[in-house]
Design a protein around this motif. Structure first.
Motif, PDB file in Angstrom:
ATOM      1  N   ASP A  98       0.872  -1.185   0.000  1.00  0.00           N
ATOM      2  CA  ASP A  98       0.000   0.000   0.000  1.00  0.00           C
ATOM      3  C   ASP A  98       0.899   1.221   0.000  1.00  0.00           C
ATOM      4  O   ASP A  98       2.071   1.156   0.387  1.00  0.00           O
ATOM      5  CB  ASP A  98      -0.914   0.026   1.239  1.00  0.00           C
ATOM      6  CG  ASP A  98      -2.079   1.021   1.099  1.00  0.00           C
ATOM      7  OD1 ASP A  98      -2.330   1.489  -0.040  1.00  0.00           O
ATOM      8  OD2 ASP A  98      -2.740   1.327   2.098  1.00  0.00           O
ATOM      9  N   ASN A 114      -4.842   3.795   2.572  1.00  0.00           N
ATOM     10  CA  ASN A 114      -5.948   3.676   1.615  1.00  0.00           C
ATOM     11  C   ASN A 114      -7.102   2.849   2.178  1.00  0.00           C
ATOM     12  O   ASN A 114      -6.891   1.888   2.917  1.00  0.00           O
ATOM     13  CB  ASN A 114      -5.453   3.046   0.320  1.00  0.00           C
ATOM     14  CG  ASN A 114      -4.678   4.030  -0.528  1.00  0.00           C
ATOM     15  OD1 ASN A 114      -5.152   5.120  -0.810  1.00  0.00           O
ATOM     16  ND2 ASN A 114      -3.464   3.670  -0.915  1.00  0.00           N
ATOM     17  N   CYS A 117      -7.178  -0.986   1.522  1.00  0.00           N
ATOM     18  CA  CYS A 117      -6.122  -1.752   2.207  1.00  0.00           C
ATOM     19  C   CYS A 117      -6.162  -1.570   3.722  1.00  0.00           C
ATOM     20  O   CYS A 117      -5.291  -2.088   4.428  1.00  0.00           O
ATOM     21  CB  CYS A 117      -4.752  -1.302   1.709  1.00  0.00           C
ATOM     22  SG  CYS A 117      -4.536  -1.384  -0.075  1.00  0.00           S
ATOM     23  N   ASP A 121      -3.593  -3.232   6.251  1.00  0.00           N
ATOM     24  CA  ASP A 121      -2.539  -2.344   6.758  1.00  0.00           C
ATOM     25  C   ASP A 121      -2.511  -2.332   8.283  1.00  0.00           C
ATOM     26  O   ASP A 121      -1.435  -2.351   8.900  1.00  0.00           O
ATOM     27  CB  ASP A 121      -2.744  -0.917   6.245  1.00  0.00           C
ATOM     28  CG  ASP A 121      -2.431  -0.762   4.766  1.00  0.00           C
ATOM     29  OD1 ASP A 121      -1.850  -1.695   4.179  1.00  0.00           O
ATOM     30  OD2 ASP A 121      -2.754   0.296   4.200  1.00  0.00           O
ATOM     31  N   TYR A 232      -3.642   2.986  -5.882  1.00  0.00           N
ATOM     32  CA  TYR A 232      -3.277   1.649  -5.425  1.00  0.00           C
ATOM     33  C   TYR A 232      -4.275   0.612  -5.954  1.00  0.00           C
ATOM     34  O   TYR A 232      -5.476   0.837  -5.993  1.00  0.00           O
ATOM     35  CB  TYR A 232      -3.189   1.541  -3.885  1.00  0.00           C
ATOM     36  CG  TYR A 232      -2.562   0.214  -3.530  1.00  0.00           C
ATOM     37  CD1 TYR A 232      -1.180   0.064  -3.559  1.00  0.00           C
ATOM     38  CD2 TYR A 232      -3.334  -0.929  -3.338  1.00  0.00           C
ATOM     39  CE1 TYR A 232      -0.582  -1.179  -3.374  1.00  0.00           C
ATOM     40  CE2 TYR A 232      -2.754  -2.180  -3.144  1.00  0.00           C
ATOM     41  CZ  TYR A 232      -1.376  -2.289  -3.165  1.00  0.00           C
ATOM     42  OH  TYR A 232      -0.801  -3.525  -3.009  1.00  0.00           O
ATOM     43  N   ASP A 237       0.892  -2.123  -7.021  1.00  0.00           N
ATOM     44  CA  ASP A 237       0.348  -3.248  -6.253  1.00  0.00           C
ATOM     45  C   ASP A 237       1.516  -4.138  -5.851  1.00  0.00           C
ATOM     46  O   ASP A 237       2.684  -3.735  -5.960  1.00  0.00           O
ATOM     47  CB  ASP A 237      -0.734  -4.003  -7.046  1.00  0.00           C
ATOM     48  CG  ASP A 237      -0.229  -4.527  -8.391  1.00  0.00           C
ATOM     49  OD1 ASP A 237       0.980  -4.825  -8.517  1.00  0.00           O
ATOM     50  OD2 ASP A 237      -1.047  -4.656  -9.325  1.00  0.00           O
TER      51      ASP A 237
END
Length: 366
Positions: A98, A114, A117, A121, A232, A237
């Protein structure tokens, strides 16, 4: 859309006539009655207000600097007080998990990740960093465009002295606003973390400013593409490295070979090798001839006929400000600006010229 989440501004979006669509698990406004084209041009000419509350807001203790540095190829220890930096989580293969923003707010780090994600994350951070706190009681707004400073400064006068990538805390009607001078449109502007309790009132106060209009995800996408910025899951990626993605500018000297804290991040061997020797492919800008856009997934060829594809478009569309189609694609690194390649659109190969990015000049306040 019953299983989708909603931001605290959902009812306001409906009141403003937004068309809502599913995005990263949320119901989000893709456009308002103004329409995507006019919303895009309004942001470039005046100021646009975006709801980005679906993104993840995370606080890490300042003691976590070294632990965070072990996850990113970026200099966190050297990040100045009240300054923000672009970073990316990498994996052992050098791919990008990310991209994110990290701010040094004195006694803690403030991280924005993001929406798509966010859960991954948070799990990644919690597995490697002590004291991770997800912020769940604040909205996040982006105010972007050449008139953003004038509009925001009427409500929060202190922001006028900020420069690009500064962060600070400011009061508004008793609420604590966390503001950065940044955004993802290529324009000057601000991102503002606002307590949920006053988020709608604050958004209304901004929309009451004559320069400000509400802007949806449609224009946000065309604005960031004109600015040559990655999305993203599309342009970056787990299969793309920061060097391939053209993000080497974000990898400070301290983390590079010979630097004070060289390597020590996931995928360092490959990333440092690509910095030294160059990658086999690079994210490049394309300007298709004519008016037809080359959208995501279009295969790119070296010649007008025959041969295998040499790449594919990761983001593409029509640029309202440049009044022309634009696209980004991963292509062999030995290709240079000015070279012609061919995108296959509906069975026909159409020429496109490789160009430097951004497509539209940026206007950050340095």
């Amino acid at each position: 859309m019953a299983d989708l989440m909603r931001t605290g501004l959902y009812d306001l979006h409906l009141e403003l006539g937004a068309k809502m669509v599913p995005f990263a698990g949320y119901e989000m406004p893709v456009q308002y009655p103004l329409g995507v084209l006019k919303e895009h041009l309004h942001t470039r000419a005046a100021a646009g207000l975006f709801d980005v509350s679906h993104m993840g807001q995370v606080i890490l203790p300042i003691a976590a600097v070294a632990a965070l540095e072990a996850l990113v190829p970026v200099d966190i220890a050297g990040l100045g007080l009240n300054r923000q930096r672009y970073a990316m989580f990498t994996n052992d293969a050098g791919g990008i998990l990310d991209d994110l923003m990290v701010a040094n707010r004195g006694d803690h780090l403030f991280v924005v990740v993001n929406a798509a994600c966010k859960e991954a994350d948070l799990a990644h951070l919690r597995a490697h960093v002590a004291g991770v706190t997800e912020v769940t009681d604040r909205a996040l707004l982006a105010l972007q465009g050449p008139a953003a400073e004038a509009a925001l400064a009427r409500l929060v006068p202190g922001v006028a002295v900020m420069r690009f990538m500064d962060v600070g805390s400011f009061g508004w009607q008793g609420a604590d606003l966390w503001i950065s001078r940044s955004g993802y449109t290529g324009e000057d502007g601000f991102e503002i973390s606002v307590p949920d309790a006053v988020a709608v009132d604050f958004a209304r106060a901004l929309l009451d400013q004559p320069e400000v209009a509400p802007i949806g995800l449609g224009a946000r996408d065309s604005l960031r593409l004109e600015a040559g910025l990655c999305l993203y899951g599309h342009d970056i990626d787990t299969t793309t490295t920061p060097v391939e993605a053209g993000l080497a500018w974000a990898l400070q000297k301290a983390r590079r070979a010979g630097g004070a804290r060289a390597g020590g991040f996931p995928g360092a061997d490959r990333i440092l090798r690509e910095l030294a020797e160059g990658p086999a492919r690079l994210r490049m800008g394309l300007r298709p001839e004519g008016r037809a856009p080359m959208r995501e997934g279009v295969e790119i060829f070296a010649g007008a006929e025959g041969g295998a594809p040499i790449g594919r478009v990761t983001s593409g569309g029509f640029g309202p400000s440049i009044e022309a189609p634009m696209a980004m694609a991963y292509l062999p690194a030995d290709l240079t600006p000015g070279a012609t390649v061919y995108g296959e659109v509906r069975g026909k190969r159409l020429p496109a010229t490789i160009v430097a990015m951004p497509f539209q000049p940026t206007t950050y306040k340095r």
